[in-house]
Design a protein around this motif. Sequence first.
Motif, short mmCIF file in Angstrom:
data_model
loop_
_atom_site.label_atom_id
_atom_site.label_comp_id
_atom_site.label_asym_id
_atom_site.label_seq_id
_atom_site.Cartn_x
_atom_site.Cartn_y
_atom_site.Cartn_z
N VAL A 148 0.86 -1.19 0.00
CA VAL A 148 0.00 0.00 0.00
C VAL A 148 0.90 1.24 0.00
CG1 VAL A 148 -1.77 1.26 1.26
CG2 VAL A 148 -1.77 -1.25 1.25
N PRO A 149 0.71 2.18 -0.95
CA PRO A 149 1.57 3.37 -0.99
C PRO A 149 1.31 4.28 0.20
CG PRO A 149 -0.18 3.51 -2.63
CD PRO A 149 -0.27 2.15 -2.02
N ASP A 150 2.35 4.92 0.64
CA ASP A 150 2.25 5.84 1.79
C ASP A 150 1.73 7.17 1.28
OD1 ASP A 150 2.44 6.95 4.24
OD2 ASP A 150 4.62 7.21 4.20
N ARG A 151 0.49 7.51 1.61
CA ARG A 151 -0.17 8.73 1.09
C ARG A 151 0.29 9.98 1.83
NH1 ARG A 151 -2.59 7.42 -3.58
NH2 ARG A 151 -3.80 5.54 -3.41
#
Length: 153
Positions: A148-151
């Motif tokens: 999951v990309p770090d927003r």
Amino acid sequence: MQATGSNPETVRFEQTREADRPVGRSIKRGLLNQCPACGSGKLFGRFLKTVQACSSCDEQLDKHSADDFPPYIVVTIMGHIVLGGFMATEMILPMSNWGHLAIWVPMTIIGSLAMMQPVKGGVVGLQWALKMHGFGGHDDEPADALPVPDRAA
Ligand SMILES: [Zn+2]
């Protein structure tokens, strides 16, 4: 059996797993609407709805993910039967298109409905034997899921 390396523990585990859940027996039990684990409980509660758990051995049976595979198998089998029957009938006894429709459309519908539950049972038996999806005691998650990309960054 899938080659999983030369580790003796892994090889022994694979052999035990295969002996625990023979694929042929599990598929056969599924085809006969029997629990793939014990063979005495019912697999289906309704036409294509599996029971939540076996009434005899409490094996969880609703963890399958048969999805569209049983209809694909039924379409393939019925396609060969109906097309072969149509061609053989046409060679032996030529008849009108309406005559063929009167024979082969009902036969396709009835044959497909008759075959759907046993085929789905066989697929569930196969998945149980191979410990696929929820039958292996773990959640059915893809092994190659992207992180999951770090927003916040
Ligand atoms: Zn059972």
